[in-house]
Design an enzyme around this catalytic site. Structure first.
Site, PDB file in Angstrom:
ATOM      1  N   ASP A 193      65.799  93.351  59.182  1.00 21.86           N
ATOM      2  CA  ASP A 193      66.088  92.713  60.467  1.00 21.86           C
ATOM      3  C   ASP A 193      66.286  93.785  61.534  1.00 21.86           C
ATOM      4  OD1 ASP A 193      67.107  91.362  62.678  1.00 21.86           O
ATOM      5  OD2 ASP A 193      68.458  90.099  61.501  1.00 21.86           O
TER       6      ASP A 193
ATOM      7  N   SER B  90      72.028  83.845  64.512  1.00 21.74           N
ATOM      8  CA  SER B  90      72.121  85.037  65.347  1.00 21.74           C
ATOM      9  C   SER B  90      73.454  85.058  66.088  1.00 21.74           C
ATOM     10  CB  SER B  90      70.921  85.090  66.306  1.00 21.74           C
ATOM     11  OG  SER B  90      70.835  86.330  66.950  1.00 21.74           O
TER      12      SER B  90
ATOM     13  N   HIS C 225      64.229  88.961  61.800  1.00 23.51           N
ATOM     14  CA  HIS C 225      65.301  88.247  62.492  1.00 23.51           C
ATOM     15  C   HIS C 225      64.880  86.800  62.727  1.00 23.51           C
ATOM     16  CE1 HIS C 225      68.992  88.138  64.824  1.00 23.51           C
ATOM     17  NE2 HIS C 225      68.356  87.465  65.776  1.00 23.51           N
TER      18      HIS C 225
END
Length: 443
Positions: free
Chosen positions: A369, A243, A398
């Site tokens: 996502d 991320s 995600h």
């Protein structure tokens, strides 16, 4: 040319997602019987409980947006799309075969939002014993590093040459996140050493200066890489970021070019265009489930270091932020000297910087996502850059990638991580050749 994620042509059954949620709750009740579902939920933090409540919001909040049809495929799982040069593709398919394996999400956890949420609730936490180290920075601050030295490694008994994996967690993450623990487990079982770079203020350490971190500022990462290379100059070093950690890693690789000091990079669930990611997270349901939760976590961190930070920002104003964009407007862009939040977002986005990178990079993203919309994926760049491979699954959310009926253990993302780092460490010459990288660039 437009990018299309793989689809199946076989017949599907469509079931309202609220029905799937009912099945999830029933499954939990059965799996944890006779303890009951409530004994599973109660130990969770309040924030996790709120997330779980949001998950079943068709019942609790009467929000119809989660009741869209959820397809349960009756066909074979879908193979991810791999966008890269032919040579890089051959290398990955030979040494990292998971890239060509079909990915089938957990059947009761189909959509990207569900994958994202359920992972937080259900994923196991492998036992990892860290050795903590605090290093100083040029501005007088300190960075917390969590090491797993793996001194019992049979594959690499010599400490000085043992390959090292540098792990960068996500926005509010640290070395205790489940995805970090699983990554460490994958690496140590292969004999490698691991070091987790905790962003300032999130590793349990005190702030010594009024400075934290942002996705565009690579100075702390540069300090960490230099420190690791000084400790183990003969050990190959690979970087992996999840991320926001992946954004930071990509920005670092673009900034340093051939002087990055890494044999390869791996990113997972990166937000490629920060503006597009913010727009996605500001959609009503994403704002409710994800945006407010992340903004709250950020504000809690600022409040924890209030005494140090109130000299440079209006902490009370920052703590009123209810979205990530509001937080960045009131805190991040101010602290790091950007004229506006827009300027910061443009500088933080790694998509247009990919051509400046020189080391081999594998990037995993899911088309569903909610943090990184598929239309923002750098498909065109990945097609023409010899050192970049973009792997896109149709599902996974995600940092989710849950598979199997009871997905507590190792998942698709974990297997990809393990196979790629082993491929990079075991076959460095082949990897350089596949990415058209001259030998001296990475030595």
């Amino acid at each position: 040319m437009l990018f299309h994620c793989p689809t199946t042509t076989s017949r599907r059954i469509y079931v309202p997602q609220c029905v799937i949620v009912c099945l999830v709750v029933s499954a939990y009740s059965t799996l944890f019987s006779p303890i009951s579902i409530f004994s599973f939920i109660l130990p969770l933090s309040l924030s996790h409980l709120l997330l779980y409540t949001s998950l079943i919001s068709p019942f609790c909040l009467n929000i119809h947006m989660l009741t869209y049809p959820c397809p349960l495929s009756l066909s074979h799982p879908q193979t991810p799309v791999l966008v890269c040069s032919d040579a890089f593709r051959v290398f990955l398919q030979r040494h990292c075969p998971v890239v060509a394996e079909p990915f089938s999400p957990t059947p009761w956890c189909w959509g990207g939002r569900l994958q994202t949420l359920v992972r937080v609730l259900i994923k196991s936490s492998p036992q990892v014993d860290y050795r903590n180290e605090l290093i100083r920075t040029a501005d007088g601050g300190q960075i917390s590093l969590d090491w797993v030295d793996n001194g019992d490694s049979a594959a690499y008994p010599e400490c000085y040459s043992r390959p090292t994996v540098l792990i960068l967690p996500g926005l509010t993450g640290n070395s205790r996140q489940t995805y970090v623990l699983h990554a460490v487990s994958q690496a140590t079982r292969r004999g490698y050493r691991c070091v987790v770079f905790n962003n300032r203020g999130f590793g349990g350490e005190e702030l010594l200066t009024p400075m934290t971190f942002c996705a565009a500022d690579t100075s702390d990462l540069e300090r960490v890489v230099l420190h690791v290379k000084e400790l183990f100059p003969q050990a190959p070093l690979l970087g992996t970021g999840v991320s926001l950690g992946g954004m930071l890693l990509l920005n670092y690789l673009a900034r340093k070019g051939s002087e990055a000091g890494l044999v390869a990079g791996l990113t997972m669930s990166v937000s490629w265009d920060t503006l597009e990611s913010c727009a996605s997270l500001e959609q009503p349901i994403n704002r409710l489930i994800f945006n407010r939760h992340l903004a709250s976590n950020l504000c809690q961190a600022i409040n924890r270091h209030r005494k140090m930070l109130e000299t440079v920002v209006d902490v009370d104003h920052v703590l009123k932020a209810r979205t990530i964009r509001e937080f960045d407007e009131r805190y991040t862009s101010v602290l790091f000297g950007y004229k506006s939040c827009l300027d910061y977002y443009q500088e933080a986005s790694p998509n247009y910087k990919l051509p400046r990178t020189t080391v081999p990079i594998l990037c995993l993203n899911a088309a569903d996502d909610p943090f990184s919309p598929k239309h923002a994926l750098p498909v065109a760049l990945a097609k023409r850059l010899p050192n970049v491979a973009l792997l896109v699954t149709s599902h996974g959310g995600h940092i989710g990638y849950l598979e199997g009926l009871y997905p507590r253990g190792e998942g698709y993302m974990d297997r990809l991580f393990g196979q790629f780092i082993q491929a990079a460490f075991d076959h460095p010459g082949d990897l350089k050749g596949a990415c058209s990288i001259k030998e001296e660039l990475l030595d």
